[in-house]
Motif scaffolding. Sequence first.
Motif, PDB file in Angstrom:
ATOM      1  N   LEU A 215      24.359  40.345  70.367  1.00 28.44           N
ATOM      2  CA  LEU A 215      23.307  39.404  69.966  1.00 28.44           C
ATOM      3  C   LEU A 215      22.404  39.999  68.887  1.00 28.44           C
ATOM      4  O   LEU A 215      22.125  39.349  67.873  1.00 28.44           O
ATOM      5  N   VAL A 216      21.963  41.233  69.092  1.00 25.17           N
ATOM      6  CA  VAL A 216      21.063  41.865  68.115  1.00 25.17           C
ATOM      7  C   VAL A 216      21.755  42.036  66.769  1.00 25.17           C
ATOM      8  O   VAL A 216      21.171  41.730  65.724  1.00 25.17           O
ATOM      9  N   THR A 217      23.014  42.480  66.750  1.00 25.46           N
ATOM     10  CA  THR A 217      23.688  42.683  65.468  1.00 25.46           C
ATOM     11  C   THR A 217      23.975  41.364  64.756  1.00 25.46           C
ATOM     12  O   THR A 217      23.846  41.287  63.532  1.00 25.46           O
ATOM     13  N   VAL A 218      24.354  40.330  65.504  1.00 27.02           N
ATOM     14  CA  VAL A 218      24.565  39.016  64.877  1.00 27.02           C
ATOM     15  C   VAL A 218      23.261  38.520  64.269  1.00 27.02           C
ATOM     16  O   VAL A 218      23.233  38.023  63.137  1.00 27.02           O
ATOM     17  N   LEU A 219      22.166  38.680  64.978  1.00 32.49           N
ATOM     18  CA  LEU A 219      20.851  38.255  64.482  1.00 32.49           C
ATOM     19  C   LEU A 219      20.454  39.035  63.223  1.00 32.49           C
ATOM     20  O   LEU A 219      20.064  38.449  62.214  1.00 32.49           O
ATOM     21  N   VAL A 220      20.586  40.357  63.291  1.00 29.42           N
ATOM     22  CA  VAL A 220      20.180  41.199  62.158  1.00 29.42           C
ATOM     23  C   VAL A 220      21.055  40.934  60.932  1.00 29.42           C
ATOM     24  O   VAL A 220      20.544  40.770  59.815  1.00 29.42           O
ATOM     25  N   VAL A 221      22.368  40.870  61.112  1.00 22.94           N
ATOM     26  CA  VAL A 221      23.265  40.638  59.974  1.00 22.94           C
ATOM     27  C   VAL A 221      23.011  39.262  59.362  1.00 22.94           C
ATOM     28  O   VAL A 221      22.965  39.108  58.131  1.00 22.94           O
ATOM     29  N   SER A 222      22.813  38.256  60.183  1.00 24.47           N
ATOM     30  CA  SER A 222      22.556  36.904  59.669  1.00 24.47           C
ATOM     31  C   SER A 222      21.250  36.860  58.889  1.00 24.47           C
ATOM     32  O   SER A 222      21.197  36.298  57.786  1.00 24.47           O
ATOM     33  N   LEU A 223      20.197  37.436  59.448  1.00 25.36           N
ATOM     34  CA  LEU A 223      18.914  37.448  58.742  1.00 25.36           C
ATOM     35  C   LEU A 223      18.989  38.267  57.458  1.00 25.36           C
ATOM     36  O   LEU A 223      18.410  37.883  56.435  1.00 25.36           O
ATOM     37  N   MET A 224      19.725  39.393  57.487  1.00 24.39           N
ATOM     38  CA  MET A 224      19.872  40.202  56.271  1.00 24.39           C
ATOM     39  C   MET A 224      20.599  39.406  55.190  1.00 24.39           C
ATOM     40  O   MET A 224      20.186  39.412  54.033  1.00 24.39           O
ATOM     41  N   SER A 225      21.675  38.723  55.574  1.00 23.76           N
ATOM     42  CA  SER A 225      22.495  38.014  54.594  1.00 23.76           C
ATOM     43  C   SER A 225      21.790  36.825  53.970  1.00 23.76           C
ATOM     44  O   SER A 225      21.904  36.597  52.770  1.00 23.76           O
ATOM     45  N   TYR A 226      21.094  36.043  54.793  1.00 25.43           N
ATOM     46  CA  TYR A 226      20.573  34.767  54.319  1.00 25.43           C
ATOM     47  C   TYR A 226      19.075  34.756  54.029  1.00 25.43           C
ATOM     48  O   TYR A 226      18.604  33.878  53.315  1.00 25.43           O
ATOM     49  N   VAL A 227      18.328  35.704  54.561  1.00 24.12           N
ATOM     50  CA  VAL A 227      16.879  35.662  54.394  1.00 24.12           C
ATOM     51  C   VAL A 227      16.347  36.914  53.713  1.00 24.12           C
ATOM     52  O   VAL A 227      15.719  36.852  52.657  1.00 24.12           O
ATOM     53  N   VAL A 228      16.601  38.073  54.302  1.00 24.21           N
ATOM     54  CA  VAL A 228      15.940  39.305  53.876  1.00 24.21           C
ATOM     55  C   VAL A 228      16.522  39.892  52.589  1.00 24.21           C
ATOM     56  O   VAL A 228      15.788  40.153  51.640  1.00 24.21           O
ATOM     57  N   MET A 229      17.835  40.127  52.538  1.00 23.55           N
ATOM     58  CA  MET A 229      18.423  40.816  51.384  1.00 23.55           C
ATOM     59  C   MET A 229      18.245  40.055  50.077  1.00 23.55           C
ATOM     60  O   MET A 229      17.901  40.675  49.063  1.00 23.55           O
ATOM     61  N   PRO A 230      18.444  38.734  50.048  1.00 21.92           N
ATOM     62  CA  PRO A 230      18.196  38.047  48.765  1.00 21.92           C
ATOM     63  C   PRO A 230      16.766  38.245  48.261  1.00 21.92           C
ATOM     64  O   PRO A 230      16.544  38.419  47.068  1.00 21.92           O
ATOM     65  N   ARG A 231      15.800  38.243  49.167  1.00 22.53           N
ATOM     66  CA  ARG A 231      14.407  38.450  48.762  1.00 22.53           C
ATOM     67  C   ARG A 231      14.148  39.897  48.340  1.00 22.53           C
ATOM     68  O   ARG A 231      13.463  40.151  47.356  1.00 22.53           O
ATOM     69  N   LEU A 232      14.689  40.839  49.101  1.00 20.65           N
ATOM     70  CA  LEU A 232      14.508  42.246  48.740  1.00 20.65           C
ATOM     71  C   LEU A 232      15.096  42.541  47.363  1.00 20.65           C
ATOM     72  O   LEU A 232      14.496  43.265  46.573  1.00 20.65           O
ATOM     73  N   VAL A 233      16.267  42.005  47.096  1.00 24.46           N
ATOM     74  CA  VAL A 233      16.895  42.235  45.789  1.00 24.46           C
ATOM     75  C   VAL A 233      16.025  41.639  44.678  1.00 24.46           C
ATOM     76  O   VAL A 233      15.848  42.245  43.627  1.00 24.46           O
ATOM     77  N   ARG A 234      15.470  40.457  44.924  1.00 25.69           N
ATOM     78  CA  ARG A 234      14.598  39.835  43.921  1.00 25.69           C
ATOM     79  C   ARG A 234      13.327  40.663  43.737  1.00 25.69           C
ATOM     80  O   ARG A 234      12.904  40.942  42.625  1.00 25.69           O
ATOM     81  N   TRP A 235      12.708  41.098  44.835  1.00 21.65           N
ATOM     82  CA  TRP A 235      11.465  41.865  44.759  1.00 21.65           C
ATOM     83  C   TRP A 235      11.667  43.273  44.209  1.00 21.65           C
ATOM     84  O   TRP A 235      10.798  43.815  43.539  1.00 21.65           O
ATOM     85  N   MET A 236      12.810  43.868  44.516  1.00 21.21           N
ATOM     86  CA  MET A 236      13.060  45.252  44.110  1.00 21.21           C
ATOM     87  C   MET A 236      13.979  45.330  42.888  1.00 21.21           C
ATOM     88  O   MET A 236      14.401  46.417  42.511  1.00 21.21           O
ATOM     89  N   GLY A 237      14.266  44.193  42.260  1.00 21.08           N
ATOM     90  CA  GLY A 237      15.156  44.170  41.105  1.00 21.08           C
ATOM     91  C   GLY A 237      14.715  45.110  39.999  1.00 21.08           C
ATOM     92  O   GLY A 237      15.536  45.752  39.351  1.00 21.08           O
ATOM     93  N   TRP A 238      13.412  45.205  39.782  1.00 20.23           N
ATOM     94  CA  TRP A 238      12.873  46.099  38.742  1.00 20.23           C
ATOM     95  C   TRP A 238      13.315  47.541  38.994  1.00 20.23           C
ATOM     96  O   TRP A 238      13.627  48.267  38.057  1.00 20.23           O
ATOM     97  N   TRP A 239      13.361  47.948  40.259  1.00 21.05           N
ATOM     98  CA  TRP A 239      13.722  49.311  40.606  1.00 21.05           C
ATOM     99  C   TRP A 239      15.240  49.473  40.664  1.00 21.05           C
ATOM    100  O   TRP A 239      15.780  50.463  40.184  1.00 21.05           O
ATOM    101  N   LEU A 240      15.922  48.489  41.232  1.00 26.58           N
ATOM    102  CA  LEU A 240      17.374  48.568  41.351  1.00 26.58           C
ATOM    103  C   LEU A 240      18.040  48.678  39.991  1.00 26.58           C
ATOM    104  O   LEU A 240      18.995  49.406  39.819  1.00 26.58           O
ATOM    105  N   ARG A 241      17.552  47.907  39.041  1.00 24.11           N
ATOM    106  CA  ARG A 241      18.195  47.879  37.718  1.00 24.11           C
ATOM    107  C   ARG A 241      17.516  48.804  36.711  1.00 24.11           C
ATOM    108  O   ARG A 241      17.963  48.904  35.586  1.00 24.11           O
ATOM    109  N   GLY A 242      16.436  49.443  37.140  1.00 22.26           N
ATOM    110  CA  GLY A 242      15.731  50.381  36.253  1.00 22.26           C
ATOM    111  C   GLY A 242      16.513  51.659  36.074  1.00 22.26           C
ATOM    112  O   GLY A 242      17.404  51.978  36.838  1.00 22.26           O
ATOM    113  N   LYS A 243      16.168  52.383  35.067  1.00 21.36           N
ATOM    114  CA  LYS A 243      16.874  53.647  34.770  1.00 21.36           C
ATOM    115  C   LYS A 243      16.374  54.764  35.644  1.00 21.36           C
ATOM    116  O   LYS A 243      15.347  54.894  36.073  1.00 21.36           O
TER     117      LYS A 243
END
Length: 178
Positions: free
Chosen positions: A150-178
Amino acid sequence: MIEKTPVARILRCHAKPGRAEDCMALLEGLLQGSRQIPGCVFASLIPPAAEREPHQFVQRFATLQDLARWQESAGHAQWRERLEQMAEVVDAGPIEGLQVWTAPPVPVAVPPKWKLTVVSWMGIFPLVAVSLGLLTPLLQSWPFLARILLVTVLVVSLMSYVVMPRLVRWMGWWLRGK
């Protein structure tokens, strides 16, 4: 040795003037046809958010070899030819692992894996902590594996659809920075 890592392919299609509807219809046909492509496990079509942005077509294949077989097939050549008649097509190439999350709107260097690992941890740590904190008292009577499931299904689902897309958008400056 055959590589078993799933791989994604992203096409970005800028419809030629007056061809946006035709381009979208062709991509929708390719989306439906992807279900019959051996090794294709997922396909999605993302319409442009604004007029000047591209249509994005995402396919996930079970292996890099499955993607290569598709790209070398006559069916792929026919779709590609038809698509190029109505759009400028940019193929981001094969994208593997966590790098799929950071596929940019135009082909550029993909962030290093260590940065992707840090950003993934930034999402996973609080999700696991909150999930365990909230669910542990409620699930004490459950068997251990059922709780973990249950915990892993919840965490993976939230990461895929809610958290990771936002983190990538918020941290894009750092991820793609030199």
